[in-house]
Design a protein around this motif. Sequence first.
Motif, PDB file in Angstrom:
ATOM      1  N   ASP A  50      -1.751  -8.351  -4.437  1.00 26.73           N
ATOM      2  CA  ASP A  50      -0.680  -9.149  -5.034  1.00 26.73           C
ATOM      3  C   ASP A  50       0.425  -9.291  -3.998  1.00 26.73           C
ATOM      4  O   ASP A  50       1.495  -8.700  -4.111  1.00 26.73           O
ATOM      5  CB  ASP A  50      -0.175  -8.462  -6.302  1.00 26.73           C
ATOM      6  N   SER A  51       0.144 -10.064  -2.957  1.00 24.14           N
ATOM      7  CA  SER A  51       1.041 -10.210  -1.820  1.00 24.14           C
ATOM      8  C   SER A  51       1.259 -11.690  -1.548  1.00 24.14           C
ATOM      9  O   SER A  51       0.312 -12.410  -1.226  1.00 24.14           O
ATOM     10  CB  SER A  51       0.447  -9.535  -0.576  1.00 24.14           C
ATOM     11  N   PHE A  52       2.518 -12.150  -1.654  1.00 19.56           N
ATOM     12  CA  PHE A  52       2.822 -13.562  -1.450  1.00 19.56           C
ATOM     13  C   PHE A  52       4.324 -13.731  -1.310  1.00 19.56           C
ATOM     14  O   PHE A  52       5.104 -12.820  -1.645  1.00 19.56           O
ATOM     15  CB  PHE A  52       2.305 -14.402  -2.621  1.00 19.56           C
ATOM     16  N   TYR A  53       4.736 -14.886  -0.808  1.00 21.70           N
ATOM     17  CA  TYR A  53       6.160 -15.175  -0.725  1.00 21.70           C
ATOM     18  C   TYR A  53       6.568 -15.964  -1.955  1.00 21.70           C
ATOM     19  O   TYR A  53       5.948 -16.962  -2.307  1.00 21.70           O
ATOM     20  CB  TYR A  53       6.521 -15.946   0.542  1.00 21.70           C
ATOM     21  N   ALA A  84      -3.334  -1.960   1.750  1.00 22.80           N
ATOM     22  CA  ALA A  84      -3.750  -3.222   1.163  1.00 22.80           C
ATOM     23  C   ALA A  84      -3.297  -4.413   1.981  1.00 22.80           C
ATOM     24  O   ALA A  84      -3.924  -5.459   1.967  1.00 22.80           O
ATOM     25  CB  ALA A  84      -3.191  -3.339  -0.257  1.00 22.80           C
ATOM     26  N   SER A  85      -2.209  -4.298   2.719  1.00 17.94           N
ATOM     27  CA  SER A  85      -1.694  -5.440   3.470  1.00 17.94           C
ATOM     28  C   SER A  85      -1.966  -5.329   4.959  1.00 17.94           C
ATOM     29  O   SER A  85      -1.338  -5.995   5.760  1.00 17.94           O
ATOM     30  CB  SER A  85      -0.185  -5.568   3.246  1.00 17.94           C
ATOM     31  N   ILE A 133      -4.645   2.705  -3.733  1.00 20.61           N
ATOM     32  CA  ILE A 133      -4.121   1.920  -2.627  1.00 20.61           C
ATOM     33  C   ILE A 133      -3.735   0.549  -3.144  1.00 20.61           C
ATOM     34  O   ILE A 133      -2.665   0.036  -2.842  1.00 20.61           O
ATOM     35  CB  ILE A 133      -5.165   1.805  -1.507  1.00 20.61           C
ATOM     36  N   TYR A 134      -4.614  -0.055  -3.908  1.00 18.65           N
ATOM     37  CA  TYR A 134      -4.360  -1.379  -4.445  1.00 18.65           C
ATOM     38  C   TYR A 134      -3.734  -1.270  -5.834  1.00 18.65           C
ATOM     39  O   TYR A 134      -4.089  -0.375  -6.612  1.00 18.65           O
ATOM     40  CB  TYR A 134      -5.671  -2.167  -4.556  1.00 18.65           C
ATOM     41  N   PRO A 135      -2.817  -2.156  -6.161  1.00 24.15           N
ATOM     42  CA  PRO A 135      -2.329  -2.181  -7.545  1.00 24.15           C
ATOM     43  C   PRO A 135      -3.451  -2.564  -8.492  1.00 24.15           C
ATOM     44  O   PRO A 135      -4.445  -3.185  -8.086  1.00 24.15           O
ATOM     45  CB  PRO A 135      -1.225  -3.241  -7.514  1.00 24.15           C
ATOM     46  N   VAL A 136      -3.294  -2.195  -9.727  1.00 20.02           N
ATOM     47  CA  VAL A 136      -4.308  -2.477 -10.748  1.00 20.02           C
ATOM     48  C   VAL A 136      -3.799  -3.610 -11.627  1.00 20.02           C
ATOM     49  O   VAL A 136      -2.667  -3.578 -12.118  1.00 20.02           O
ATOM     50  CB  VAL A 136      -4.608  -1.221 -11.590  1.00 20.02           C
ATOM     51  N   PRO A 187       3.927  -5.546  -8.191  1.00 23.39           N
ATOM     52  CA  PRO A 187       2.555  -5.925  -7.850  1.00 23.39           C
ATOM     53  C   PRO A 187       1.574  -5.491  -8.933  1.00 23.39           C
ATOM     54  O   PRO A 187       1.635  -4.374  -9.440  1.00 23.39           O
ATOM     55  CB  PRO A 187       2.305  -5.172  -6.538  1.00 23.39           C
ATOM     56  N   GLY A 188       0.687  -6.394  -9.294  1.00 19.74           N
ATOM     57  CA  GLY A 188      -0.287  -6.126 -10.350  1.00 19.74           C
ATOM     58  C   GLY A 188       0.141  -6.614 -11.710  1.00 19.74           C
ATOM     59  O   GLY A 188      -0.642  -6.534 -12.662  1.00 19.74           O
TER      60      GLY A 188
END
Length: 534
Positions: A93-96, A66-67, A81-84, A152-153
Amino acid sequence: MTAGTVTPYQPDQQTGRDGFAQLLRAEWTKFRTVRGWIIGTVVAVMVMAGLGLFTAGVSSSSCQSASGGPARSGQGCGGTIYPVGPGGEPVTDSFYFVRQPLAGNGSITVRTTSLTGLLPSSNPAAQGPIDTRPGLVPWAKAGLIIKDGTTPGSAYASIMVTSDHGVRLQDNYTSDTPGLPGAVSAASPRWLRLTRSGDTITGYDSADGTHWTQVGAVRLAGLPSTVQAGMFAASPAWQQISQNFGGGENGMVAPSQDTAVFDQLSRSGTWPAGAWTGDYIDADGGSGIGGFHQASGRFTVTGSGDIAPVVPGQAGDVGTTVTQHLIGTFAGLIAVIVVATMFITAEYRRGLIRVTLTASPRRERVLAAKAIVIGSVAFVAGLVAAAAAVIFAAQLAHARGSYVYPVPWPTELRMVVGTAALIAVTAVLAIALGTVLRRSAAAVTLVIVVIVLPYILGAASVLPVGASDWLLRITPAAAFAVQQATPQYQQVTAIYSPNSGFFPLAPWAGFAVLCGYAALALGLAVVLLRRRDA
């Protein structure tokens, strides 16, 4: 002597519901006693389910992180692969995240004075490191967020500034509400505020820190008493996507990043007195770009990634969709169209229509009975085929290591039932045009031209995107919209085309277009059936 009153004789059989029920039984008997029609219906089911399984069987067995991490292959790719997200959709759901725990109710307010970023300046496909240049992707974002933990998710609500779309209030990945327009800068800052009251999160924005406007309020069901809250930065991957003639899609993708400057931070409620914690929240264990610096009440936060739903048609897309597993619908439709057309034209060719209309002089009742019988048969056949394609093709795709985009069960149910309804109404359209034309070949050709051909042209991207969209708006092929698995999101950059499983009309709106054509054809058939000789 007074003569008695003579009561007219009334036969036991009366017209009305009983007579129509007998007519339905007669038409059903006609259908089930013709072996070719039964075989044609079975062929339709087998073709629909078989092509769905074939599509799943030949799907790619490699998958991408995913990233943007290394590709994987084999059975291990069959998992998620991706969170639900909370709604059952796949999300990124990727961020700082610069955060502190908030216990109970409270609020956080901050001023944003800058949003800058870096984009790739060279071809991402080239070997070696990627050079960068100043710039932002359209949906680069930074602001305040309240989140149900760091998994995540998990559920969240955020108020943010974006590169090209002004202030936005977003929650649970799919919802997006606009606020103040315009880009943020030192000369045009934006004040942002998030307030929690129980499960309700309210977002506000202001251009001067004095006059506040409520952007919206959202409810995050089941929000725990202590949540994680603070500032964030995220920048979706830079994408260069294009659609080729014939339906192929090209795409290049590379990481991007953005940096936001926050100051004038204030809070209310129960917050800890300790320092802020900075983490990169990500499904793959914190592999993205990010960091923060705090000095004299000023926070500089850098991040990458995105907080949004994942949809087919994005650059680097390697998954399969439920829509692709229903690809056999168009082939099954052809078999159903042939059977439905012959259900009426065979009587004209053999001269049996005279017998039918003599036995039931109300001709519109005959047509109605035929339409109900063939529509019911087609619906059951379509339901069995669509359910088999969706269930078994997904299992086969997972077994081969392919990622299948998850969809909520109501969406999957709508796709299966909608596909069956599409086939049923197409059968009714075919029998109506067969009544009008009285010739099997002409009627079959016409139905294929108005519903199957536009779908193939649109899905194969033979025509420009605009032309394909209009073709799938105004022809009966619009009904294929019932097979759309994922809605279009304005906050996600992707190719929203039939080749990726998207249609220009909403699912049931597209189906209504087909119903309109079928109703018009039935009306014309009734008029001509009354006026013409058998």
